[in-house]
Design an enzyme around this catalytic site. Sequence first.
Site, PDB file in Angstrom:
ATOM      1  N   CYS A   1      27.177 -39.340 -39.390  1.00 60.97           N
ATOM      2  CA  CYS A   1      28.238 -38.783 -38.546  1.00 60.97           C
ATOM      3  C   CYS A   1      29.128 -39.943 -38.118  1.00 60.97           C
ATOM      4  O   CYS A   1      29.151 -40.985 -38.770  1.00 60.97           O
ATOM      5  CB  CYS A   1      27.680 -37.996 -37.366  1.00 60.97           C
ATOM      6  SG  CYS A   1      26.781 -38.960 -36.134  1.00 60.97           S
ATOM      7  N   ALA A   2      29.873 -39.788 -37.048  1.00 66.26           N
ATOM      8  CA  ALA A   2      30.860 -40.811 -36.697  1.00 66.26           C
ATOM      9  C   ALA A   2      30.205 -42.138 -36.308  1.00 66.26           C
ATOM     10  O   ALA A   2      30.580 -43.199 -36.807  1.00 66.26           O
ATOM     11  CB  ALA A   2      31.763 -40.314 -35.577  1.00 66.26           C
TER      12      ALA A   2
END
Length: 364
Positions: free
Chosen positions: A97-98
């Site tokens: 994810c980020a």
Amino acid sequence: MQERHTEQDYRALLIADTPIIDVRAPIEFEQGAMPAAINLPLMDNDERASVGTCYKQQGSDAALALGHKLVAGEIRQQRMYAWRAACLQNPQGILCCARGGQRSHIVQRWLHEAGIDYPLVEGGYKALRQTAIQATIELAQKPIVLIGGCTGSGKTLLVQQQPNGVDLEGLARHRGSAFGRTLQPQLSQASFENLLAAEMLKTDARQDLRLWVLEDESRMIGSNHLPECLRERMTQAAIAVVEDPFEIRLERLNEEYFLRMHHDFTHAYGDEQGWQEYCEYLHHGLSAIKRRLGLQRYNELAAQLDTALTTQLTTGSTDGHLAWLVPLLKEYYDPMYRYQLEKKAEKVVFRGEWAEVAVWVKAQ
């Protein structure tokens, strides 16, 4: 793989083309992603925006609750099905994810509950992105030899055939000229830089690399620009110039821009629409340099292009394109390149025909 990664782990992921299941929203993925990543988001763009607004107004607990509410029931089942399928297809893959935060951990937990244990990238896309940037900075410090030459000199092919060559135009999905677009859309700037870093890392890992062989490019390749660290090193690099006969260059250009592009367009769109796309591609390329050609010369060449296209459509012959291609090379592209080369004449260390330059490069 452990979930506490070192710099070497991140580089190994890029070198191995490790499949990455990227659970960020599509808008984040489009702005920048790793080369081997597929986007299977936990939340779509609207859901992410709603959760973000909730976080700002009500805090993290409320945002987390909203996220679980939005991704529930049938929506969660559909996304779980996609994640499970991707994990089974890519058993050596990894979640991302980020920043390695809640989104990848939530998906990892849901997969675990479904009987699938799948690792994640601690630090997420941000850590991989920083690794890519740093790798490019470091690898760009190695010596560089540039392959120069007028349009149609076969520079790209020569670079592609070198074990230490990196095809910048291939990575950018653009050949660098007004006619340089391909049927593949160009990547975002960040995705292009990530792809370049991965390619440099893989090339460096395959051999005891002493120098890079690159094409003599300007800063921009279509809509992508070269990382400043690499561009700066290229301005200092030695240049080997391919000087092939004009007729040989015409043969290459005929193959690349007329025969191959027509084939690619018709293969992608079918005969009728493919022909229209091909015609539009050539006209768009000529139109892009209208101001530099001058209106009168542009109109003359555009008329010759139309005549050549009519001939190609009715007979299959591309010979008619020489009527506008030859003056375009002699009046525009060749003088422009020679002017640019004169400004860096002291960097030129070798000149020769294609085969001679290829031999010289391999000896370096």
